[in-house]
Design an enzyme around this catalytic site. Sequence first.
Site, PDB file in Angstrom:
ATOM      1  N   HIS A  35       0.833  -1.191   0.000  1.00  0.00           N
ATOM      2  CA  HIS A  35       0.000   0.000   0.000  1.00  0.00           C
ATOM      3  C   HIS A  35       0.877   1.254   0.000  1.00  0.00           C
ATOM      4  O   HIS A  35       2.099   1.180   0.191  1.00  0.00           O
ATOM      5  CB  HIS A  35      -0.957   0.009   1.206  1.00  0.00           C
ATOM      6  CG  HIS A  35      -0.282   0.011   2.542  1.00  0.00           C
ATOM      7  ND1 HIS A  35      -0.369  -1.032   3.432  1.00  0.00           N
ATOM      8  CD2 HIS A  35       0.483   0.941   3.146  1.00  0.00           C
ATOM      9  CE1 HIS A  35       0.311  -0.743   4.519  1.00  0.00           C
ATOM     10  NE2 HIS A  35       0.851   0.455   4.365  1.00  0.00           N
TER      11      HIS A  35
HETATM   12  P1  TYD Z   1      -2.875  -3.824   7.051  1.00  0.00           P
HETATM   13  O1  TYD Z   1      -2.809  -2.365   6.682  1.00  0.00           O
HETATM   14  O2  TYD Z   1      -3.451  -4.762   6.041  1.00  0.00           O
HETATM   15  O3  TYD Z   1      -1.445  -4.318   7.455  1.00  0.00           O
HETATM   16  P2  TYD Z   1      -0.161  -4.200   6.518  1.00  0.00           P
HETATM   17  O4  TYD Z   1       0.646  -3.101   7.107  1.00  0.00           O
HETATM   18  O5  TYD Z   1       0.511  -5.494   6.500  1.00  0.00           O
HETATM   19  O6  TYD Z   1      -0.694  -3.807   5.175  1.00  0.00           O
HETATM   20  O7  TYD Z   1      -3.679  -3.917   8.410  1.00  0.00           O
HETATM   21  C1  TYD Z   1      -4.387  -5.092   8.750  1.00  0.00           C
HETATM   22  C2  TYD Z   1      -5.676  -4.691   9.432  1.00  0.00           C
HETATM   23  O8  TYD Z   1      -5.382  -3.992  10.647  1.00  0.00           O
HETATM   24  C3  TYD Z   1      -6.523  -3.791   8.585  1.00  0.00           C
HETATM   25  O9  TYD Z   1      -7.880  -4.235   8.706  1.00  0.00           O
HETATM   26  C4  TYD Z   1      -6.389  -2.445   9.200  1.00  0.00           C
HETATM   27  C5  TYD Z   1      -6.061  -2.750  10.645  1.00  0.00           C
HETATM   28  N1  TYD Z   1      -5.221  -1.742  11.284  1.00  0.00           N
HETATM   29  C6  TYD Z   1      -5.746  -0.964  12.296  1.00  0.00           C
HETATM   30  O10 TYD Z   1      -6.932  -1.082  12.680  1.00  0.00           O
HETATM   31  N2  TYD Z   1      -4.944  -0.033  12.897  1.00  0.00           N
HETATM   32  C7  TYD Z   1      -3.655   0.159  12.517  1.00  0.00           C
HETATM   33  O11 TYD Z   1      -2.933   1.029  13.083  1.00  0.00           O
HETATM   34  C8  TYD Z   1      -3.126  -0.642  11.441  1.00  0.00           C
HETATM   35  C9  TYD Z   1      -1.716  -0.456  10.955  1.00  0.00           C
HETATM   36  C10 TYD Z   1      -3.940  -1.579  10.862  1.00  0.00           C
END
Ligand code: TYD
Length: 146
Positions: free
Chosen positions: A63
């Site tokens: 992302h």
């Molecule tokens: P995601 O953004 O997919 O993790 P990565 O960094 O590997 O892409 O996050 C996984 C899930 O956790 C997503 O549903 C969003 C949630 N999340 C939160 O609620 N708070 C946060 O601070 C973060 C980083 C993720």
Amino acid sequence: MIMATLFVRRLKMIEGCRKIPFRGHKDFRGNLVFVEGGQDIPFNISRVYYIYDVPFGASRAGHAHKELDSILVPLSGAFDVILDDGESREKIEMRSPNEGILIPRMIWRELENFTSGAVCLALASDPYDEEDYFRDYQDFLNALGK
Ligand code: TYD
């Protein structure tokens, strides 16, 4: 030849991204590293999260952020960070808890090759906001006008 190679690698660094060495204290009891928002890193820390127990072969992130700046630190173990500004891609190896990688807004990032037991600490400039994400690479490119 070695110098030339280093120079080319430096030129390839994705703009705005850089490794930041942290301050610390080492004595016979072990190592201590500290990070102060706005001093060791170029933003105030609004949020901390960490990723661990990543299965072998799994990738994380995938992302970019519209406004958020972040720093990733391999607190334990190691992983690779793929950085992409819509024009070029670079793989950065993160191997030391003494330094983090600064990833500013509008840089696509992917995390891969986590070693067993690796822990990735993230320091973020803003609270969590799903609206701040580009989770689709083509949307990211469109926003850049590519
Ligand atoms: P995601 O953004 O997919 O993790 P990565 O960094 O590997 O892409 O996050 C996984 C899930 O956790 C997503 O549903 C969003 C949630 N999340 C939160 O609620 N708070 C946060 O601070 C973060 C980083 C993720």
